[in-house]
Enzyme design. Structure first.
Site, PDB file in Angstrom:
ATOM      1  N   GLY A  89       0.812  -1.217   0.000  1.00 14.03           N
ATOM      2  CA  GLY A  89       0.000   0.000   0.000  1.00 14.03           C
ATOM      3  C   GLY A  89       0.838   1.257   0.000  1.00 14.03           C
ATOM      4  N   LYS A 110       9.910   2.681   0.354  1.00 11.62           N
ATOM      5  CA  LYS A 110       8.799   2.528   1.293  1.00 11.62           C
ATOM      6  C   LYS A 110       8.345   3.914   1.730  1.00 11.62           C
ATOM      7  CE  LYS A 110       7.638   0.050   5.496  1.00 11.62           C
ATOM      8  NZ  LYS A 110       8.194  -0.656   6.660  1.00 11.62           N
ATOM      9  N   GLY A 123      -0.284   6.097   1.618  1.00 10.46           N
ATOM     10  CA  GLY A 123       0.908   5.607   0.928  1.00 10.46           C
ATOM     11  C   GLY A 123       2.203   6.232   1.406  1.00 10.46           C
ATOM     12  N   ARG A 173      14.528   0.160   0.919  1.00  9.86           N
ATOM     13  CA  ARG A 173      14.760  -1.149   1.547  1.00  9.86           C
ATOM     14  C   ARG A 173      15.318  -2.110   0.520  1.00  9.86           C
ATOM     15  NH1 ARG A 173       9.835  -3.379   4.909  1.00  9.86           N
ATOM     16  NH2 ARG A 173       8.781  -3.477   2.895  1.00  9.86           N
ATOM     17  N   ASP A 249       2.007 -11.716   6.590  1.00 10.19           N
ATOM     18  CA  ASP A 249       2.485 -10.808   5.544  1.00 10.19           C
ATOM     19  C   ASP A 249       3.839 -10.196   5.928  1.00 10.19           C
ATOM     20  OD1 ASP A 249       0.609  -9.547   7.476  1.00 10.19           O
ATOM     21  OD2 ASP A 249       1.241  -7.696   6.501  1.00 10.19           O
TER      22      ASP A 249
END
Ligand code: AMP
Ligand code: MG
Length: 491
Positions: A89, A110, A123, A173, A249
């Site tokens: 997201g 991210k 977001g 990341r 997740d």
């Protein structure tokens, strides 16, 4: 050329695996930190000292040649409840690179703006979680733990709105891949067996090439992932690390640690410790981590059942046996880690009891986990008179009783006390990312735009086995007034 030599294998999978999605540009990006050593490993080409250019690139404002930005689809069990549609997201995968030693790595932004999976979210990410992830993931790497890494952090020049306006930031990341247990769950829950098989084959080729010729490759895949996960969690336990949000997740099939939202290292030891503000029931407490790890692997196994065998009863039987093996693999890894922490190389049948009794004493006396194990390198020379270790307990008798047993046990080793002490220096870290220092660094950066504590922490934590007395002092346990009892999810 500026950038990386991209080779985007995930983006070559069928379209159901992701959505094409470019980062949303930000107003005024500024570089906080760039990880030069990691950039070199990834083959970064360009001026690594051009802070303005780096800020443009690692905010997503300037797209690199060969990048094919996507947001990936996944599902997941969050605190035990299944959510069939999560997905990135607020993360955009820029692409993959292959390092000089042949390792494939994802490079992901991210906090790069809304994606088709954002649901109600913006977001974006506030600065705090970006700094926390940078600090802790790089510290974990320096401690030798399998983990995603931090390549860059930038501020965006924009505000994000949570309970109050906060400075926005973006983390870059790096991971062996971002394929999660939840990625498998996404396709399994839709009964999309073709995609499931394509995903499993991609994972085998990418992470477990050794099993590609196996008679039962998908059962072997389960075995491999179970082993990595069990060993990873044992490693966490040996450092007093609490992940805080072990949802499916947040479990990578590669076996790397991911998601440094509400994580923390324990100061004083207690097995029931929980930090996460959203974990009221203590589901992800320190001592729960191995059991939760096994539970997560059972969810992974369920997704693979249609691939393991045509006969579903047979598939269940075979997968169940592998899930049961988690316990033995974890126990052996745990024992290996803690034996090493006590300077024990030989194997004796009552070692587990010796370790557990020490941990019990530590819990009873609220002993600082890191200081205790670090002090053993001196204590090993004269266990009964170990001044620093003794000071961690209330009264001398608790430590001395245990130390007498340890002392006897050390005599069975083939090494001199001096040799054992030297070995321990590289096993028990002098420093860990203490929560109160992380919070202090986040506060100074968020409220005063002062990044000096953040930079200092990064420097110290890059060599956790070798620090100056001054740095070790600063990295000591919190005073009662400095204690941080809650950590927050990175949303
Ligand atoms: P996380 O807590 O980062 O593991 O996120 C859990 C889920 O919420 C994932 O699907 C994320 O992509 C999504 N998510 C978290 N924060 C945001 C945000 N600020 N905007 C959009 N989606 C988000
Ligand atoms: Mg997550």
């Amino acid at each position: 050329m500026t950038g990386f030599l991209f080779d985007n294998s995930y983006a070559r999978l069928p379209e159901v695996f992701f959505r094409t999605c470019e980062p949303t540009p930000v107003a005024a990006p500024a570089l906080i930190r760039f990880n030069h050593a990691l950039a070199a490993q990834l083959g970064y080409q360009g001026d690594a000292d051009d802070a303005e250019l780096l800020a443009q690139i690692f905010s997503g404002n300037q797209l690199l040649a060969g990048s094919r930005p996507i947001a990936t689809a996944y599902a997941g069990h969050q605190f035990g409840g299944f959510n069939p549609r999560l997905g990135d997201g607020r993360a955009v995968l820029l692409g993959e690179v292959v390092t000089a030693d042949g390792q494939r790595r994802d490079i992901q932004l991210k906090g790069a703006g809304r994606t088709p999976f954002s649901r109600g979210g913006d977001g974006r990410s506030p600065l705090g979680p970006v700094l926390r992830e940078y600090l802790v993931s790089e510290a974990m790497h320096a401690l030798g733990v399998a983990t995603t890494r931090a390549l860059a952090a930038v501020t965006t020049g924009e505000r994000v709105y949570r309970d109050k306006p906060l400075p926005g930031a973006i983390l870059t990341r790096v991971a062996a891949s971002h394929i999660r247990v939840g990625t498998f769950q996404f396709f399994a829950s839709q009964r999309d067996i073709d995609s499931l098989k394509a995903l499993a084959d991609h994972v085998i080729e990418r992470h477990f090439a050794g099993i590609s010729g196996h008679a039962q490759p998908y059962l072997a895949l389960l075995q491999q992932v179970v082993q990595k996960q069990a060993e990873l969690i044992a490693h966490w336990m040996s450092l007093g690390f609490i992940h805080g949000v072990m949802n499916t997740d947040n479990v990578l099939v590669s076996g790397e640690t991911i998601d440094y939202g509400p994580c923390a290292f324990m100061d004083s030891f207690h097995p029931e410790t929980v930090f996460s503000s959203i974990d009221a029931g203590g589901r992800y407490a320190y001592q729960m981590q191995p059991a939760v790890g096994q539970w997560n692997m059972a969810r992974f196994a369920e997704t693979l059942l249609p691939l393991i065998a045509a006969d579903q009863d047979q598939a269940v039987e075979q997968a169940t046996a592998v899930i049961r093996d988690f316990v033995g693999i974890y126990d052996a890894a745990w024992l290996r880690c803690f034996r090493a922490k006590l300077g024990l190389r030989a194997v004796q049948s009552d070692d587990r009891q010796l370790i557990e009794d020490l941990l019990d004493l530590m819990a009873q006396h609220s002993v600082d986990f890191t200081l205790l194990f670090r002090s053993l390198q001196d204590a090993v020379l004269a266990p009964q008179q170990a001044v620093q270790t003794l000071a961690l307990f209330h009264g001398a008798s608790a430590w001395q009783g245990w130390a007498a047993r340890w002392s006897q046990r050390l005599e069975l080793e083939q090494q001199t006390p001096e040799q054992i002490a030297a070995g321990l220096r590289g096993i028990n870290p002098a420093v860990i990312p203490r929560n109160h220092r992380i919070e202090q660094a986040i506060q100074a950066a968020s409220e005063g735009q002062d990044f000096s504590d953040f930079q200092r922490l990064n420097r110290i934590l890059s060599s956790p086995f070798l620090v100056t007395d001054e740095d070790a002092q600063w990295m000591g346990p919190p005073q009662p007034s400095e204690k941080v009892c809650k950590t927050f999810c990175g949303t």
